[in-house]
Design a protein around this motif. Structure first.
Motif, PDB file in Angstrom:
ATOM      1  N   ILE A  16       6.169   0.506   5.229  1.00 30.75           N
ATOM      2  CA  ILE A  16       5.393   0.296   4.003  1.00 30.75           C
ATOM      3  C   ILE A  16       4.036  -0.335   4.324  1.00 30.75           C
ATOM      4  O   ILE A  16       3.045  -0.085   3.617  1.00 30.75           O
ATOM      5  CB  ILE A  16       6.192  -0.566   3.004  1.00 30.75           C
TER       6      ILE A  16
ATOM      7  N   TYR B 103       8.348   8.845   0.456  1.00 36.38           N
ATOM      8  CA  TYR B 103       8.947   7.918   1.422  1.00 36.38           C
ATOM      9  C   TYR B 103       9.729   6.823   0.693  1.00 36.38           C
ATOM     10  O   TYR B 103      10.783   6.388   1.181  1.00 36.38           O
ATOM     11  CB  TYR B 103       7.878   7.300   2.321  1.00 36.38           C
TER      12      TYR B 103
ATOM     13  N   ARG C  45      -1.343  12.684   1.009  1.00 40.26           N
ATOM     14  CA  ARG C  45      -0.861  11.455   1.659  1.00 40.26           C
ATOM     15  C   ARG C  45      -0.288  10.462   0.639  1.00 40.26           C
ATOM     16  O   ARG C  45       0.637   9.713   0.956  1.00 40.26           O
ATOM     17  CB  ARG C  45      -1.971  10.824   2.500  1.00 40.26           C
ATOM     18  N   TRP C  46      -0.800  10.472  -0.594  1.00 37.15           N
ATOM     19  CA  TRP C  46      -0.231   9.597  -1.620  1.00 37.15           C
ATOM     20  C   TRP C  46       1.140  10.104  -2.078  1.00 37.15           C
ATOM     21  O   TRP C  46       2.082   9.310  -2.242  1.00 37.15           O
ATOM     22  CB  TRP C  46      -1.176   9.483  -2.808  1.00 37.15           C
TER      23      TRP C  46
ATOM     24  N   PRO D 191       6.075   4.818  10.536  1.00 37.11           N
ATOM     25  CA  PRO D 191       6.843   5.756   9.700  1.00 37.11           C
ATOM     26  C   PRO D 191       7.426   6.913  10.489  1.00 37.11           C
ATOM     27  O   PRO D 191       8.544   7.362  10.220  1.00 37.11           O
ATOM     28  CB  PRO D 191       5.827   6.236   8.650  1.00 37.11           C
TER      29      PRO D 191
ATOM     30  N   TRP E 151       3.137  11.967  -0.309  1.00 39.20           N
ATOM     31  CA  TRP E 151       4.025  11.733   0.837  1.00 39.20           C
ATOM     32  C   TRP E 151       4.545  10.294   0.801  1.00 39.20           C
ATOM     33  O   TRP E 151       5.741  10.053   1.036  1.00 39.20           O
ATOM     34  CB  TRP E 151       3.265  11.992   2.137  1.00 39.20           C
ATOM     35  N   SER E 152       3.673   9.358   0.508  1.00 43.72           N
ATOM     36  CA  SER E 152       4.064   7.945   0.499  1.00 43.72           C
ATOM     37  C   SER E 152       5.065   7.658  -0.618  1.00 43.72           C
ATOM     38  O   SER E 152       6.000   6.857  -0.436  1.00 43.72           O
ATOM     39  CB  SER E 152       2.825   7.059   0.334  1.00 43.72           C
TER      40      SER E 152
ATOM     41  N   GLN F 279       2.061   0.494   6.545  1.00 45.87           N
ATOM     42  CA  GLN F 279       1.108   1.534   6.936  1.00 45.87           C
ATOM     43  C   GLN F 279       0.968   2.612   5.857  1.00 45.87           C
ATOM     44  O   GLN F 279       0.425   3.683   6.117  1.00 45.87           O
ATOM     45  CB  GLN F 279       1.537   2.178   8.256  1.00 45.87           C
ATOM     46  N   LEU F 280       1.439   2.314   4.659  1.00 49.86           N
ATOM     47  CA  LEU F 280       1.302   3.251   3.548  1.00 49.86           C
ATOM     48  C   LEU F 280       0.164   2.819   2.629  1.00 49.86           C
ATOM     49  O   LEU F 280      -0.108   1.633   2.498  1.00 49.86           O
ATOM     50  CB  LEU F 280       2.614   3.343   2.761  1.00 49.86           C
ATOM     51  N   PRO F 281      -0.514   3.766   1.942  1.00 52.59           N
ATOM     52  CA  PRO F 281      -0.339   5.208   2.115  1.00 52.59           C
ATOM     53  C   PRO F 281      -0.847   5.668   3.479  1.00 52.59           C
ATOM     54  O   PRO F 281      -1.612   4.955   4.129  1.00 52.59           O
ATOM     55  CB  PRO F 281      -1.187   5.800   0.989  1.00 52.59           C
ATOM     56  N   LEU F 282      -0.422   6.838   3.905  1.00 51.25           N
ATOM     57  CA  LEU F 282      -0.866   7.376   5.182  1.00 51.25           C
ATOM     58  C   LEU F 282      -2.385   7.389   5.245  1.00 51.25           C
ATOM     59  O   LEU F 282      -3.062   7.795   4.287  1.00 51.25           O
ATOM     60  CB  LEU F 282      -0.357   8.815   5.360  1.00 51.25           C
TER      61      LEU F 282
END
Length: 691
Positions: free
Chosen positions: A88, A185, A178-179, A119, A181-182, A90-93
């Motif tokens: 978390i 996750y 990427r959002w 991740p 994807w997060s 390192q989120l969002p990517l």
């Protein structure tokens, strides 16, 4: 992926929960790779080794995830959920780095490890951790073997792999990707926690002794795991290279071998493997020989691609079925998957890093095909030949002999048809310099090609070697576009090839050639004479063109003429044809200058993309609408010319082959490409796909 169990079985809920955890983890893993690749490009450019290094990093992180699943996860029990929460931070990517046109490997590797490692490592451990939990659950007696979850994992990976280019990328920009994807996750965290609560696996401690010596696996078996996984991984990369270097491919083609590779695991690790796999094993030698033949008959085009992929899939089924038959007891499954990961890393590194240095052609393909047969060999394979009714009486040996002779014959014929050839290879691919004898009215000439895509040619006769041919011939669309530049000019050409365009420029003109592959410059200077014979002042700048353009001093003398000539190959450098790329070109273009895009391509029509980005910036344009008849001397070309001043295009628009870019150009209207949004499917000829 079909999961089968009794209708009222208590296994139903456990299967759904565990399969969801494994599927989501694998899906996120394989979608993460292309997203990261897109995020890296603006900083390190489109050099082929950028993606190769990224893949090596991903493979190393995959191995790290398997090491964690083998050494740590079984001993920490529910504390694994804390590990799952750690990414978390390192989120969002995201990815950020200093701009580096030369794409130094150390800087790229450090950036990937420092920004996306957590991740990826956690996700890559999912399938193994889930199988450990399944095996150690308190209700293990009522559950099946956990190995079917590896098939579920590969199914999730294949869905992500195929879903990205065909479903995700055409409709979502990188920021949205990427959002989303997060957010998924976070759903993965929930699925993992639910699976833990439902399974309640026993925790292993270092003091636990294996229940019986029968659980131990012989080193010879471990060696075969390693050999099989190394051979199949090497064959995967080698097959991709054959398609890219020899047959020719579109940039999405690398998805197909990887999807088939994953599909082979799905088939053999399913609860009910199909019987066809057993039949294929009996024909391993013939399949390997056929693969060698199809790897060389690249003049069949799309049919050769299909043949190579079918035979590659068959060899993967053979190798992975052997792996499945050699699977250990469930108590040793972490060691099993760790060994497979090590073999995958070794196979990928050998082909990606060693083969380009060791071979001048794609010799790794036949070596890898034979390695699969050797690794999966069983002593009774030859004896089984005579047990097949239709092949009794020595027919099997006859068939094998005929295939061997055919393989040798195809190699001889291919070399004879293509004439005298010299192959040169580096990390950017295989380049072929081929001398063709005089035929009919065409004198002897020399070509430079990637596979069967010709990137330039020159007559061998000294009296005619200053005559531009192929796309660059006098009177062709490209030469016409170049003729409207102001004289004398300062020009930039992105893409060197043989250097044929150098002939256009005069003694008082300066030309900067931007070329990403240093091997191309060496061939242009040593095997062709366009650069040597040009009277203009020439300079070749090695590295990613867009990044080198961006790094150019803003106070430097602007260019009067810019030719972007990097799209005739089958793999499109998309970062050179986005809105941001056009802005970079315009920042170094004189007020009365012109930009020419040479977009001849077998698979993609980039004219609508250029139209979209040009109209957004208020530029005027001219586009070729009538193509010439193509031959060795005169190759028809598709060209778009842009200018700030409409009157600069007037000389072109008086010709019938040109039309003004706008409402009446018969080009479809699509969304402009940006660094955030690229829709490769929409650029496919006749696709009409995308937003």
């Amino acid at each position: 992926m079909k999961l089968t169990f009794a209708r009222n079985s208590p296994q139903r809920g456990l299967t759904y929960s565990t399969a969801a955890m494994v599927f989501i983890g694998a899906f996120l893993t394989f979608v993460m790779e292309p997203i990261v690749g897109r995020m890296v490009t603006p900083f390190f450019g489109g050099a082929v080794h950028v993606w190769a290094v990224s893949l090596m990093v991903f493979q190393a992180l995959l191995l790290a995830g398997y090491l964690y699943a083998h050494l740590v996860a079984p001993r920490i029990g529910g504390w694994h959920l804390i590990i799952v929460l750690m990414p978390i931070v390192q989120l969002p990517l995201s990815f950020s780095s200093a701009v580096a046109p030369q794409a130094p490997i150390a800087a790229l590797t450090f950036g990937l490890f420092s920004q996306i490692s957590l991740p990826f490592v956690v996700l890559s451990s999912t399938a193994v951790v889930a199988q450990v939990w399944w095996y150690r659950t308190s209700t293990a007696e009522s559950l099946s073997e956990p190995f079917f979850l590896y098939g579920v994992s590969n199914f999730g990976a294949m869905v992500g792999l195929l879903g990205y280019p065909f479903v995700i990328e055409p409709f979502l920009g990188v920021t949205a990707q990427r959002w989303i994807w997060s957010v998924i996750y976070l759903a993965y965290i929930g699925a993992t926690a639910l699976t833990w609560l439902m399974l309640r696996p026993r925790r292993e401690t270092r003091s636990v002794i294996p229940p019986a010596n029968t659980d131990r696996v012989a080193w010879t078996v471990v060696g075969r795991w390693l050999a099989l996984s190394t051979a199949s991984s090497a064959l995967l990369v080698a097959t991709t290279n054959v398609i890219a270097y020899e047959v020719g491919s579109i940039s999405l083609i690398w998805v197909l071998p990887l999807a088939l590779y994953l599909g082979s695991f799905i088939v053999v690790f399913a609860r009910r493997p199909i019987g066809l796999v057993r039949v294929l094993d009996a024909y391993a030698i013939e399949i390997a020989i056929c693969a060698l033949i199809f790897g060389r008959i690249f003049f069949l085009g799309i049919w050769a691609i299909a043949g190579v992929l079918i035979l590659f899939f068959a060899l993967c089924l053979i190798a992975n079925r052997c792996l499945y038959l050699l699977r250990p007891p469930s108590s040793q499954l972490t060691a099993f998957y760790l060994t497979i990961a090590v073999g995958g890393l070794i196979g990928g590194m050998v082909v990606s890093l060693v083969a380009p240095v060791a071979f001048t052609t794609v010799a790794e393909f036949p070596i890898a095909a034979l390695a699969v047969v050797a690794a999966s060999w069983r002593s009774n394979r030859i004896l089984r030949w005579w047990r097949l009714p239709i092949l009794k009486g020595g027919m099997r040996f006859t068939l094998l002999t005929l295939l061997t002779v055919a393989c040798i014959g195809f190699l001889v014929v291919a070399d004879w048809v293509t004439g005298h050839s010299q192959h040169f290879r580096n990390f950017y691919g295989v380049k072929t310099v081929r001398d063709m004898a005089a035929k009919n009215d065409v004198p002897a000439y020399r070509t430079l090609a990637y596979g069967w895509t010709i990137h330039g040619a020159q007559f061998l006769n000294a009296a005619r070697r200053d005559e531009s041919v192929t796309y660059y011939y006098h009177g062709g669309a490209l030469q016409q576009a170049a003729s409207i530049r102001v004289h004398p000019s300062r020009s930039a050409v992105i893409g060197l090839g043989t250097g044929a365009s150098a002939i256009w420029f005069e003694a008082n003109e300066h030309v900067d050639f931007y070329e990403i592959d240093p091997g191309i410059e060496a061939l242009a200077r040593e095997r062709f004479t366009y650069l040597k014979d040009s009277v203009a002042r020439l300079e070749v700048i090695i590295g990613d063109a867009r990044l080198n353009f961006a790094a150019r001093d803003r106070n430097a003398e602007p260019y009067d003429f810019i030719l972007v000539d990097a799209f005739s190959g089958d793999a499109i450098p998309t970062h050179l044809v986005t809105q941001e790329a056009l802005d970079v070109y315009l920042s170094h273009l004189a007020a009365d200058g012109v930009i020419v895009f040479h977009v001849s391509n077998r698979f993609y029509d980039l004219r609508p993309i250029i139209k979209a980005i040009a109209l957004r910036r208020g530029l005027s344009g001219a586009v070729t609408v009538t193509l010439d008849r193509s031959n060795v001397i005169h190759t028809s070309s598709s060209v778009v010319v842009l200018a700030r001043q409409p009157e600069r295009l007037a000389p072109l628009l008086t010709e019938k082959r040109w039309s003004a870019l706008g409402r009446d150009d018969n080009l479809p209207t699509i969304a402009p490409w940006t660094d955030d949004y690229i829709n490769m499917i929409a650029a496919l000829r006749g696709s009409g796909y995308g937003r």
